[in-house]
Structure formats: C-alpha cells, structure tokens
Design a protein around this motif. Structure first.
Motif, short mmCIF file in Angstrom:
data_model
loop_
_atom_site.label_atom_id
_atom_site.label_comp_id
_atom_site.label_asym_id
_atom_site.label_seq_id
_atom_site.Cartn_x
_atom_site.Cartn_y
_atom_site.Cartn_z
N ASP A 1 0.84 -1.19 0.00
CA ASP A 1 0.00 0.00 0.00
C ASP A 1 0.88 1.24 0.00
OD1 ASP A 1 -2.45 -1.42 0.13
OD2 ASP A 1 -2.14 -1.73 2.28
N GLN A 2 0.69 2.05 -1.02
CA GLN A 2 1.46 3.29 -1.16
C GLN A 2 0.57 4.49 -0.86
OE1 GLN A 2 4.71 3.43 -1.81
NE2 GLN A 2 4.97 1.22 -2.17
N PRO A 3 1.18 5.61 -0.45
CA PRO A 3 0.39 6.83 -0.21
C PRO A 3 -0.32 7.28 -1.48
CG PRO A 3 2.62 7.06 0.64
CD PRO A 3 2.60 5.80 -0.18
N PRO A 4 -1.43 8.02 -1.33
CA PRO A 4 -2.13 8.53 -2.52
C PRO A 4 -1.24 9.37 -3.42
CG PRO A 4 -3.47 8.83 -0.55
CD PRO A 4 -2.12 8.37 -0.10
N GLU A 5 -0.28 10.07 -2.84
CA GLU A 5 0.62 10.89 -3.65
C GLU A 5 1.43 10.05 -4.61
OE1 GLU A 5 -0.39 12.91 0.12
OE2 GLU A 5 0.47 10.95 -0.36
N VAL A 6 1.74 8.81 -4.22
CA VAL A 6 2.53 7.93 -5.08
C VAL A 6 1.69 7.46 -6.27
CG1 VAL A 6 3.70 5.69 -5.21
CG2 VAL A 6 4.09 7.20 -3.26
N THR A 7 0.46 7.06 -6.02
CA THR A 7 -0.37 6.62 -7.14
C THR A 7 -0.66 7.78 -8.10
OG1 THR A 7 -2.36 6.96 -5.80
CG2 THR A 7 -1.43 4.74 -5.83
N LEU A 8 -0.84 8.98 -7.56
CA LEU A 8 -1.02 10.14 -8.44
C LEU A 8 0.23 10.39 -9.26
CD1 LEU A 8 -2.59 12.61 -9.41
CD2 LEU A 8 -1.71 13.86 -7.42
N ALA A 9 1.40 10.31 -8.61
CA ALA A 9 2.66 10.50 -9.33
C ALA A 9 2.84 9.44 -10.40
CB ALA A 9 3.84 10.47 -8.34
N LEU A 10 2.44 8.20 -10.10
CA LEU A 10 2.56 7.14 -11.10
C LEU A 10 1.67 7.42 -12.31
CD1 LEU A 10 2.78 3.90 -8.92
CD2 LEU A 10 4.44 4.66 -10.63
N ARG A 11 0.45 7.88 -12.08
CA ARG A 11 -0.42 8.21 -13.20
C ARG A 11 0.18 9.32 -14.06
NH1 ARG A 11 -4.61 7.36 -9.20
NH2 ARG A 11 -5.95 5.62 -9.82
N LEU A 12 0.74 10.32 -13.42
CA LEU A 12 1.32 11.45 -14.17
C LEU A 12 2.59 11.04 -14.90
CD1 LEU A 12 0.81 14.36 -11.61
CD2 LEU A 12 -0.45 13.95 -13.73
N LEU A 13 3.47 10.32 -14.20
CA LEU A 13 4.76 9.96 -14.79
C LEU A 13 4.62 8.86 -15.83
CD1 LEU A 13 6.91 9.95 -11.53
CD2 LEU A 13 7.04 11.64 -13.37
N TYR A 14 3.70 7.93 -15.59
CA TYR A 14 3.55 6.81 -16.51
C TYR A 14 2.76 7.18 -17.75
CZ TYR A 14 2.33 2.23 -18.34
OH TYR A 14 2.15 1.15 -19.17
N ALA A 15 1.77 8.07 -17.61
CA ALA A 15 0.89 8.38 -18.74
C ALA A 15 0.83 9.87 -19.07
CB ALA A 15 -0.52 7.87 -18.45
N GLY A 16 0.67 10.72 -18.07
CA GLY A 16 0.48 12.14 -18.34
C GLY A 16 1.67 12.79 -19.02
N VAL A 17 2.84 12.66 -18.40
CA VAL A 17 4.05 13.27 -18.97
C VAL A 17 4.42 12.64 -20.32
CG1 VAL A 17 6.52 13.67 -18.60
CG2 VAL A 17 4.91 13.98 -16.71
N PRO A 18 4.39 11.32 -20.47
CA PRO A 18 4.67 10.75 -21.79
C PRO A 18 3.73 11.25 -22.88
CG PRO A 18 4.86 9.06 -20.14
CD PRO A 18 4.31 10.27 -19.44
N CYS A 19 2.43 11.38 -22.57
CA CYS A 19 1.50 11.88 -23.60
C CYS A 19 1.84 13.32 -23.98
CB CYS A 19 0.07 11.78 -23.09
SG CYS A 19 -0.59 10.10 -23.16
N ALA A 20 2.25 14.12 -23.00
CA ALA A 20 2.67 15.49 -23.31
C ALA A 20 3.89 15.47 -24.22
CB ALA A 20 2.95 16.26 -22.03
N CYS A 21 4.82 14.55 -23.96
CA CYS A 21 6.01 14.43 -24.82
C CYS A 21 5.63 13.98 -26.22
CB CYS A 21 7.00 13.45 -24.19
SG CYS A 21 7.83 14.06 -22.70
N TYR A 22 4.74 12.98 -26.31
CA TYR A 22 4.31 12.51 -27.63
C TYR A 22 3.65 13.65 -28.41
CZ TYR A 22 4.80 7.77 -25.68
OH TYR A 22 5.28 6.63 -25.11
N ALA A 23 2.80 14.43 -27.73
CA ALA A 23 2.11 15.53 -28.41
C ALA A 23 3.11 16.60 -28.87
CB ALA A 23 1.07 16.14 -27.48
N ALA A 24 4.11 16.90 -28.02
CA ALA A 24 5.12 17.88 -28.40
C ALA A 24 5.96 17.36 -29.57
CB ALA A 24 6.02 18.20 -27.20
N GLY A 25 6.31 16.07 -29.53
CA GLY A 25 7.05 15.49 -30.64
C GLY A 25 6.26 15.51 -31.92
N LEU A 26 4.96 15.27 -31.83
CA LEU A 26 4.10 15.31 -33.01
C LEU A 26 4.08 16.73 -33.60
CD1 LEU A 26 0.63 13.58 -33.28
CD2 LEU A 26 1.03 15.80 -34.30
N ALA A 27 4.00 17.74 -32.72
CA ALA A 27 3.96 19.12 -33.20
C ALA A 27 5.25 19.49 -33.93
CB ALA A 27 3.73 20.07 -32.02
#
Length: 326
Positions: A262-288
């Motif tokens: 069991d991890q703190p809620p901050e860890v699961t939020l960070a995992l969502r952002l680092l695993y999906a949010g930030v990569p999608c932002a990178c993919y979108a920037a690369g596409l542009a």
C-alpha cells in the motif's frame, strides 16, 4: 534502395527485434518449465545457468556470422572534417534537425512508462501478476501491425504515417492516467492500441533518417549514413537514460516506500502522471515538431532527381534551398 523499400527493411529488422525481446522475456519461464524447477533461489540459479550456456555461444557466434555474411559497399573518401564539425554540419541539415528533435522528445516520453510499468501495474491497477501479459499484448500488437504500417506509408507517405502513429499513441495512452484498481481490461485495450503505434514509431523514423542521408549527400557530396545513424543512436540512448533518471527519483520524492504493498495517494497520483500524463505530453510535443518535417515524398523525389542530374553533369537545384544549385 527505394524510399519505401527502406521502410520494409526496417520493418523486418524491428520485427525481428520484437520477436527477440519476446523470446528473451519468455526464456526463463520455458527453461524453468523444462527443468521442472520449483520456486526458490537455487532453482533460479539453475535456470539462469542454463540460459548462460545457451546465450554465451550465440553472442559469440552470431555477430561474427553477420560480419562475414553482410557485404558492405567500398569505403568512400576519408572525411576531411573533425568529428565535432561533422556533427555540427549534420545539425545544420534542417530535415535531420527537425526529425532528431521530434524523435528525441518522443523517446524521452517513451522511456518513462518503460521504466515505471511494473510500478504502475502493481500499485495503480493492483494487478502485478498480469504485468507480463500486458507487456506481451503490447509487443505482439506492435509486431502484428508492422505490415499494416508499411502499406500505410506507401499509401499516404512516411511522414503522414508517422504522425498518425504518434496520434494513436497519444489518443490511447492518455486513458492510462485515469485508470485505477481492477481496470485490467481497459488497460489491456490501452496496451493493444498503443502497441499499434509502437511498431510504427520504431520503423518509420529510421526510414526517414535514411531519406535524410540522401539530402545530406546532395549538400555534402558524400554518403554519411554512419554519421546520421550514430547521432540517432546517441539521442535514443540519451533519451532513455534521462527518462529513467527522472522517473525513479520523482517517484521516490513523491513518497514511494520500497517493498510496501500500500502506497500513499501521492505515489499513485505521481505514477499516473509519470507513466501516462508526462509521456503523452512528450508525444504531443514530438508530433507538433514532426509536423514541420519538410522531406516528404515529393520533396525527396526532387532530391533524388537532383542527385541523378549532378552525377550526370547536368544542372541541379536543392529543393529545400531556393536558388542553390549548379
């Protein structure tokens, strides 16, 4: 080699790479089953000892076999530029600069989920036993759709096909930021659809680098594929290293506790952002950035025509530099 034949060659190469990755991932389980080894450290040592006896001869023999079997063209003239000057000259090649920046940004984004997938599956989805199955879906999907992408590239052009693949990655992977415990079917679909774009992301940029080498020949008068693919490899590895170097410390900073289920809620939020949010932002920037790549099929045809005319001693013109030519 014709431009679209290059795509086919890279698809064959990267398809074999995917098969090799799947084989390497499955090898310990296959050896474990063949030995009938029970769980435990002693059995694991026996499994990997057998694998070492298999892989060591292959690693020695296969590279020598490739060196013997592959015939290279005669060496060209010795470069008269220092390495750093050649690198600077490659950077001045506008199509390569756009391609390298776009790919580097996307590769940086791809490195983060590659580093964090096991953490994400265990602590966000709470489905650690399915991690290998998810990876299998992703890689098999990437392999299965490679022939489709070669046909799409022939139909609409390599640049448009690559942009489409990047859009598929963004559109599919963004959903991973909103999943939670038990969403295994939804995540399996994310792996399936993002795997479709994964194969194209391997093949099409490499094929475009080969086209860029044609334009460099028009500019420099020399064939310098080694320079361009060497720089490409450096950026690929640097992006992977930076992605891992950012992802793991950021996860620790968020409060990740090693070995804790069991991890703190901050860890699961960070995992969502680092695993999906930030990569999608990178993919979108690369596409542009990739949208500005100027060496599409019509322009590349003009480059090859200019090379033919120059070799024949006829007047020629650089299609990307108005007024430049002979």
């Amino acid at each position: 080699v014709a431009p679209h034949d290059r795509t086919t060659l890279f698809a064959a190469r990267d398809g074999l790479w995917i098969i090799g990755t799947l084989g390497a991932a499955a090898a310990p389980g296959l050896v474990r089953a063949a030995l009938g080894a029970p769980p435990g450290p002693e059995a694991e040592r026996a499994v990997f000892e057998r694998l070492a006896w298999i892989y060591a001869p292959l690693l020695l023999v296969l590279p020598w076999g490739c060196a013997w079997a592959v015939r290279e063209p005669p060496p060209g003239p010795v470069p008269d530029a220092l390495p750093w000057r050649a690198t600077l000259d490659a950077w001045r090649n506008a199509p390569f600069r756009v391609l390298l920046v776009a790919y580097g940004i996307g590769a940086l984004g791809a490195a983060m989920p590659a580093t964090l997938i096991l953490f994400y599956v265990e602590h966000v989805l709470r489905a650690a036993p399915l991690a290998e199955a998810f990876l299998g879906v992703y890689f098999v999907s990437g392999f299965a759709f490679l022939p489709m992408w070669t046909r799409v590239a022939r139909a609409v052009g390599k640049k448009r096909a690559w942009l489409s693949a990047m859009a598929v990655n963004v559109g599919a992977f963004v959903f991973a930021a909103f999943l939670g415990p038990g969403d295994t079917v939804a995540y399996g679909l994310v792996c399936l659809v993002s795997g479709i774009g994964f194969g194209a992301g391997l093949v099409l940029p490499n094929s475009l680098v080969a086209d860029v080498a044609d334009y460099d020949e028009l500019r420099s008068g020399r064939r310098r594929e080694g320079l361009y693919f060497g720089l490409w490899s450096i950026v690929t590895k640097a992006s992977a290293a930076v992605g891992a170097a950012v992802a793991l410390p950021a996860l620790q900073w968020a409060g990740y506790a090693a070995q804790a289920i069991d991890q703190p809620p901050e860890v699961t939020l960070a995992l969502r952002l680092l695993y999906a949010g930030v990569p999608c932002a990178c993919y979108a920037a690369g596409l542009a950035v990739a949208w500005r790549f100027p060496l599409d099929e019509p322009v590349h045809a003009l480059v090859r025509n200019a090379l033919t005319r120059r070799a024949a001693g006829a007047p020629w013109r650089d299609p990307l530099a108005a007024g430049e030519g002979r």
